[in-house]
Design a protein around this motif. Structure first.
Motif: not given
Length: 292
Positions: A1-29
């Motif tokens: 059970e712990f291993w399954n939870t750990w792997m889901r967490t790893m998958g979610s974390t990968d997705r979060i960092f993927e989104i963070l890397r793809s974010h383009r900063a909007v220049p401040e007006a």
């Protein structure tokens, strides 16, 4: 059970960092003067990225005066919430323009615009922490004098129930405000919006999930909040709609009618049908309650 939870967490974390890397900063007006609150949509066309073949807004033009209260009504999918999302800068239009005080939204920048806006939704966003913490989210640095917080809570008709808790403003609300009733959560959200002192206010079905007693208290709080604000009301309830200076009736991504409640009822059409449906539903509910 712990291993399954750990792997889901790893998958979610990968997705979060993927989104963070793809974010383009909007220049401040560049800094701009505070808004007066005038909003203008000019021939706006928009389709959601997931449904590009379906137009959510199809050539919408709408001018809202500073301090005016408008209600957006119509069937589900008519485009009401889409207008609010564009005003908040959640999406960019496919065509047309959006202006605030005659200045294009792209020139003003999302950050500057959102600092002068507030939103009260059907299910308010409360965070695990104290009532004071949740109200303080109104300001960027989250540092609020207790006197200002109490004043906002009083205007929102929230101070009395907060003071009745043993820990007062330090009462923990639980994840998503689970320790509070629907009406209490709404009034805390309204206190937060009052503290923000917005020029533009968006009310998205803010009273639709409340019972009659809670709705009355929340509506009083909303009346205090709307003073001096340009307000966009998305609602179905008659009690909320009639408070608007102007009602905009939408159908399939277009504006089909607009005017006051009395004018639209006299004109017939889509708005009159919507009101008749609501009256029939209320009558059926009343008859069912009487039978019980």
């Amino acid at each position: 059970e712990f291993w399954n939870t750990w792997m889901r967490t790893m998958g979610s974390t990968d997705r979060i960092f993927e989104i963070l890397r793809s974010h383009r900063a909007v220049p401040e007006a560049p800094p701009q003067p505070p808004l007066a609150g005038h909003i203008a949509l000019r021939d706006v066309r928009f389709a959601y990225p997931e449904r590009v073949q379906v137009a959510a807004l199809d050539g919408v033009s709408l001018s809202i005066r500073a301090g005016e209260k408008i209600a957006l009504v119509g069937a589900s999918g008519a485009g009401k919430s889409t207008i609010a999302s564009l005003v908040l800068g959640h999406y960019k239009m496919d065509a047309g323009s959006l202006q605030f005080d005659g200045i294009d939204a792209q020139v003003l920048g999302v950050t500057q615009l959102r600092r002068q806006m507030a939103v009260v939704e059907q299910e308010p966003a409360l965070f695990s922490g104290s009532i004071a913490d949740n109200i303080a989210f109104a300001v960027p640095d989250r540092v609020v004098a207790r006197e200002a917080m109490v004043a906002a809570a009083r205007l929102a008709h929230a101070h009395d129930f907060i003071a009745a808790f043993p820990d007062g403003y330090d009462t923990l609300v639980g994840e998503r405000g689970v320790q509070l009733s629907g009406g209490q959560k709404q009034r805390i959200a309204i206190a937060r919006a009052i503290l923000r002192a917005p020029k533009i206010l968006i009310l998205d079905e803010a009273t639709s999930a409340l019972d009659a007693a809670s709705e009355q208290l929340v509506q009083r709080a909303l009346d205090a909040l709307m003073q001096g604000c340009t307000t966009i009301i998305i609602a179905h309830r008659f009690s909320t709609i009639v408070k608007a200076d102007r009602i905009i009736v939408m159908d399939k991504g277009r504006i089909c009618q607009q005017g006051t409640h009395a004018e639209l009822l006299r004109a017939g059409g889509q708005y009159a049908r919507l009101m008749q449906q609501q009256l029939s539903q209320f009558q059926q509910l009343h008859d069912s309650t009487a039978t019980l």
